[in-house]
Design a protein around this motif. Structure first.
Motif, PDB file in Angstrom:
ATOM      1  N   ILE A  78       0.866  -0.978  -0.086  1.00  0.00           N
ATOM      2  CA  ILE A  78       0.232  -0.171   0.512  1.00  0.00           C
ATOM      3  C   ILE A  78       0.994   1.255   0.337  1.00  0.00           C
ATOM      4  N   TYR A  79       0.625   1.947  -1.076  1.00  0.00           N
ATOM      5  CA  TYR A  79       1.214   3.666  -0.664  1.00  0.00           C
ATOM      6  C   TYR A  79       0.414   4.265  -0.588  1.00  0.00           C
ATOM      7  N   LEU A  80       0.935   5.080   0.673  1.00  0.00           N
ATOM      8  CA  LEU A  80      -0.566   6.497   0.925  1.00  0.00           C
ATOM      9  C   LEU A  80       0.281   7.447   0.744  1.00  0.00           C
ATOM     10  N   LEU A  81       0.043   8.409  -0.416  1.00  0.00           N
ATOM     11  CA  LEU A  81       0.404   9.409  -0.338  1.00  0.00           C
ATOM     12  C   LEU A  81      -0.506  11.181   0.380  1.00  0.00           C
ATOM     13  N   ARG A  82       0.160  11.945   0.868  1.00  0.00           N
ATOM     14  CA  ARG A  82      -0.924  13.020   1.074  1.00  0.00           C
ATOM     15  C   ARG A  82      -0.480  13.833  -0.001  1.00  0.00           C
ATOM     16  N   HIS A  83      -1.634  14.367   0.042  1.00  0.00           N
ATOM     17  CA  HIS A  83      -1.227  15.554  -1.241  1.00  0.00           C
ATOM     18  C   HIS A  83      -0.413  16.653  -1.264  1.00  0.00           C
ATOM     19  N   ALA A  84       0.614  17.133  -2.074  1.00  0.00           N
ATOM     20  CA  ALA A  84       1.306  18.197  -1.892  1.00  0.00           C
ATOM     21  C   ALA A  84       0.095  19.528  -1.656  1.00  0.00           C
ATOM     22  N   GLU A  85       1.346  20.383  -1.157  1.00  0.00           N
ATOM     23  CA  GLU A  85       0.984  21.454  -0.410  1.00  0.00           C
ATOM     24  C   GLU A  85       0.367  22.469  -1.089  1.00  0.00           C
ATOM     25  N   ALA A  86      -1.150  23.158  -0.688  1.00  0.00           N
ATOM     26  CA  ALA A  86      -1.941  23.534  -1.405  1.00  0.00           C
ATOM     27  C   ALA A  86      -2.311  25.187  -1.363  1.00  0.00           C
ATOM     28  N   ALA A  87      -2.605  26.379  -2.192  1.00  0.00           N
ATOM     29  CA  ALA A  87      -2.800  27.418  -1.801  1.00  0.00           C
ATOM     30  C   ALA A  87      -4.064  28.104  -0.786  1.00  0.00           C
ATOM     31  N   TRP A  88      -3.790  28.490  -0.571  1.00  0.00           N
ATOM     32  CA  TRP A  88      -5.437  28.948   0.469  1.00  0.00           C
ATOM     33  C   TRP A  88      -5.886  29.426  -0.002  1.00  0.00           C
ATOM     34  N   ALA A  89      -7.715  28.859  -0.367  1.00  0.00           N
ATOM     35  CA  ALA A  89      -8.721  29.432  -0.770  1.00  0.00           C
ATOM     36  C   ALA A  89      -9.022  31.164  -0.763  1.00  0.00           C
ATOM     37  N   GLN A  90      -9.353  31.325  -2.276  1.00  0.00           N
ATOM     38  CA  GLN A  90      -9.275  32.410  -2.781  1.00  0.00           C
ATOM     39  C   GLN A  90     -10.433  32.536  -1.818  1.00  0.00           C
ATOM     40  N   PRO A  91     -11.127  34.204  -2.372  1.00  0.00           N
ATOM     41  CA  PRO A  91     -12.202  34.376  -2.160  1.00  0.00           C
ATOM     42  C   PRO A  91     -13.769  33.962  -2.479  1.00  0.00           C
ATOM     43  N   GLY A  92     -14.455  32.988  -2.374  1.00  0.00           N
ATOM     44  CA  GLY A  92     -15.364  32.539  -2.862  1.00  0.00           C
ATOM     45  C   GLY A  92     -14.955  31.414  -3.394  1.00  0.00           C
ATOM     46  N   GLU A  93     -14.195  30.168  -3.066  1.00  0.00           N
ATOM     47  CA  GLU A  93     -13.421  29.233  -3.773  1.00  0.00           C
ATOM     48  C   GLU A  93     -13.476  28.157  -2.445  1.00  0.00           C
ATOM     49  N   ARG A  94     -13.939  27.339  -3.193  1.00  0.00           N
ATOM     50  CA  ARG A  94     -14.580  25.576  -2.291  1.00  0.00           C
ATOM     51  C   ARG A  94     -13.109  24.953  -1.601  1.00  0.00           C
ATOM     52  N   ASP A  95     -13.160  24.853  -0.146  1.00  0.00           N
ATOM     53  CA  ASP A  95     -11.932  23.743   0.052  1.00  0.00           C
ATOM     54  C   ASP A  95     -11.650  23.255  -1.117  1.00  0.00           C
ATOM     55  N   PHE A  96     -12.224  22.628  -1.651  1.00  0.00           N
ATOM     56  CA  PHE A  96     -12.203  21.355  -2.653  1.00  0.00           C
ATOM     57  C   PHE A  96     -11.542  21.250  -4.120  1.00  0.00           C
ATOM     58  N   ASP A  97     -11.718  23.238  -4.499  1.00  0.00           N
ATOM     59  CA  ASP A  97     -11.218  23.054  -5.573  1.00  0.00           C
ATOM     60  C   ASP A  97      -9.909  23.846  -5.128  1.00  0.00           C
ATOM     61  N   ARG A  98      -9.457  23.972  -3.907  1.00  0.00           N
ATOM     62  CA  ARG A  98      -8.195  24.683  -4.263  1.00  0.00           C
ATOM     63  C   ARG A  98      -6.937  23.804  -4.523  1.00  0.00           C
ATOM     64  N   PRO A  99      -5.913  24.835  -5.689  1.00  0.00           N
ATOM     65  CA  PRO A  99      -4.581  23.956  -6.112  1.00  0.00           C
ATOM     66  C   PRO A  99      -3.609  24.293  -4.937  1.00  0.00           C
ATOM     67  N   LEU A 100      -2.618  23.125  -5.946  1.00  0.00           N
ATOM     68  CA  LEU A 100      -0.948  23.364  -5.513  1.00  0.00           C
ATOM     69  C   LEU A 100      -1.097  24.345  -5.853  1.00  0.00           C
ATOM     70  N   ASN A 101       0.117  25.074  -4.944  1.00  0.00           N
ATOM     71  CA  ASN A 101       0.591  26.117  -4.577  1.00  0.00           C
ATOM     72  C   ASN A 101       1.948  25.801  -5.390  1.00  0.00           C
ATOM     73  N   ASP A 102       2.744  26.891  -5.976  1.00  0.00           N
ATOM     74  CA  ASP A 102       3.749  26.269  -6.456  1.00  0.00           C
ATOM     75  C   ASP A 102       4.566  25.422  -5.594  1.00  0.00           C
ATOM     76  N   ARG A 103       5.151  25.612  -4.483  1.00  0.00           N
ATOM     77  CA  ARG A 103       5.635  24.838  -3.842  1.00  0.00           C
ATOM     78  C   ARG A 103       5.248  23.248  -3.730  1.00  0.00           C
ATOM     79  N   GLY A 104       4.113  22.767  -3.682  1.00  0.00           N
ATOM     80  CA  GLY A 104       3.617  22.006  -4.773  1.00  0.00           C
ATOM     81  C   GLY A 104       3.631  21.114  -5.487  1.00  0.00           C
TER      82      GLY A 104
END
Length: 164
Positions: free
Chosen positions: A11-37
């Motif tokens: 089993i490989y368990l991979l936590r998603h990479a670092e995400a950007a903070w949510a923009q106003p009106g953006e759902r948590d579900f829709d947060r993209p990775l940031n540059d570091r991520g």
């Protein structure tokens, strides 16, 4: 919470990479990775591929940051890698993660998911003490746990852990 039994045997368990903070009106579900991520996802995926780690099936949360992390794995491990996107991995319990793993009829499976559930699933597999020894500061973003079933001991063991 009961740990899963084979199959799969890895089993490989991979936590998603670092995400950007949510923009106003953006759902948590829709947060993209940031540059570091993006960089970390590519780095961990490449390191895993270099070590010969390749699941038979990759299962990812449908959240954007998980899909983008899974895309990095897909690029590093080859486009023939099968990917399954599962809504239930978002805001799931560790039991859901383990049930999804346990229902796969493959030798190895990778889950790309969220914390704290990824860490809790790892704990359910290897135990609290082994988790604390391996990850005293918790499960980092873009961290990849490689867990193998030890037939002789009849238990799951953390074989490797990759991160930035």
């Amino acid at each position: 919470m009961a740990a899963t039994l084979p199959p799969p045997s890895r089993i490989y368990l991979l936590r998603h990479a670092e995400a950007a903070w949510a923009q106003p009106g953006e759902r948590d579900f829709d947060r993209p990775l940031n540059d570091r991520g993006y960089d970390d996802a590519e780095l961990v995926a490449d390191r895993a591929a270099d070590k010969g780690y390749r699941p038979d099936l990759l299962i990812s949360s449908t959240a954007r940051r998980c899909r983008e992390t899974a895309d990095a794995v897909h690029r590093a491990m080859g486009l023939s890698l099968d990917i399954l996107y599962v809504d239930e991995l978002y805001n799931a319990t560790p039991d859901v993660y383990l049930e999804i793993i346990n229902t796969q009829n493959v030798g190895s499976v990778m889950l790309v998911g969220h914390n704290p559930t990824t860490e809790q699933a790892l704990e359910a597999l290897i135990g609290y003490d082994a988790l604390l020894r391996a990850l005293p500061s918790g499960f980092p973003t873009a961290g990849l746990a490689v867990v193998d079933f030890d037939d002789a001991a009849a238990e799951w063991k953390l074989t490797d852990f990759l991160h930035d």
